[in-house]
Design an enzyme around this catalytic site. Sequence first.
Site: not given
Ligand code: TXE
Length: 484
Positions: A174, A249, A283, A384
């Site tokens: 996904k 990660e 990140c 962050e």
């Molecule tokens: O990320 P999410 P978000 C950090 C950054 C950002 C914060 C939130 O600080 O502001 O995270 O971002 C899926 N079960 N990073 O909310 O939600 C979601 O659909 C399974 C750092 O956009 O973590 C997407 O495909 N999956 C980071 C993926 O998880 C779930 C990069 C990431 O989304 C889920 C992005 C659940 N319950 C944001 N909820 C990095 N480390 O590079 C969400 N997802």
Amino acid sequence: MKKIQNYINGEYTNATSEAWLDNYNPSTGTVYSKIPKSASEDVALAYKAACDAFPSWSNTTLEERSKIMLRIADLIEANLDELAKAESLDNGKPLSLAKAVDIPRASSNFRFFGNAITQFASEAHESVGLNTMNFTLRQPIGVVGCISPWNLPLYLFTWKVAPAIAAGNCVVAKPSEVTPMTAYLLGNILTEAGLPKGVLNIVHGTGPETGQAIVAHPKIKAISFTGGTATGEHIARAAAPMFKKLSLELGGKNPNLIFADCDYDKMLAVTVKSSFANQGQICLCGSRIYVEERIAEKFKQDFVAKVAALKVGNPLEADTNLGALVSKPHLEKVLNYINIARSEGGNILFGGEQVKVKDHEDGYYLQPTVIEVANNQCRIQQEEVFGPVVTIVTFEDEAEALQMANDVKYGLSATIWTNDLNRTMRLSKQLDAGIVWVNTWLNRDLRTPFGGMKDSGVGREGGFEALRFFTEPKNVCISYAPSI
Ligand code: TXE
């Protein structure tokens, strides 16, 4: 309006519910396509396709698997222009960046793991004197789940699915619902490259619905996830009772330590990139700058002058340095952090305001923002932000720099600027970080381990680490009679 579809069993399909989500172009703030709002029944279909494909794919020769993966890599390269434009429109990042980094890296991910699998070996241990021989089988796990974020959409999606399929697994994947377009376009490439049906299934939808259904599926035995730390924690809780293998990660709050003895000009140029590349939404960005007091005033002046010269604008224009942030909620989150920094006494040296770009007035643009901070414990130093915001703090000596660098809950990466070899070694060993860059940043050799300590994650990706994650080691112990 363009409708993105799931890619299940080699076919494009709508979600079973026929329900859709809006997909925004962040550079204009308008809805420009629809995404399937997939639910657990769609994940179940994807799982079934993957499960059916597994016996054949896991027995496909390494040479054949490799050949298909190299074809995928070639086709990504051949479609570079279309994919880069799609990535830029979907994410808001400069087209030049998508062309130079995101899409070439997506191709490299398939090429690298297509080659790596042909060199992947397992161990043998002869128990001398006991007349037993042990060897380790490295078998694919079966059906695995890959969930990726929005900041480097195709780059990180392929970083996960490529090692998974190289190792012989079948995948339910996904991409982020915020940036689904290039993963959708990849479906055509997979078909054209001859990847057998069901080996890689791509399901679109929200995290709490589609992502959660992947994590909760009892037969999907491993999850590779990149995203926010809070989501990682949630996934770990859901997966633990089913004893799933997890690679997480997560976020970072990476220190950039600048010593007076560094190569100043190189440091300055790279520090602008490590602060603001991809609008600071990587990140690995060095979001906390620590600079030695002796050069702090000069650094602040020179850095702000360079940052002020960056152009925030339409991502499709060639001279744009910073495009749009990925979404309205994300822009609001970053603006909120800037306000928090102000209220905590942070001194805004540059930026802090939204930018109105001509003909794109509703896009999510923000100035690159530099904040001088006195206290390492304030929220802007500890949490962050994941946007074009960097903080500057001064230090007197190495011990103080190290103490502040490690004084956060994250431990993803760190950068050190110095020409003192002894200091390089001392700090590399003591910094809480999975990746340390010395006199460089974001320099990646795909064979090296990649991942974080502390709240930045669990496990390592990259090279054979990723192939080890996506395989189950099984020891076989054979006792033999030494004489006839
Ligand atoms: O990320 P999410 P978000 C950090 C950054 C950002 C914060 C939130 O600080 O502001 O995270 O971002 C899926 N079960 N990073 O909310 O939600 C979601 O659909 C399974 C750092 O956009 O973590 C997407 O495909 N999956 C980071 C993926 O998880 C779930 C990069 C990431 O989304 C889920 C992005 C659940 N319950 C944001 N909820 C990095 N480390 O590079 C969400 N997802």
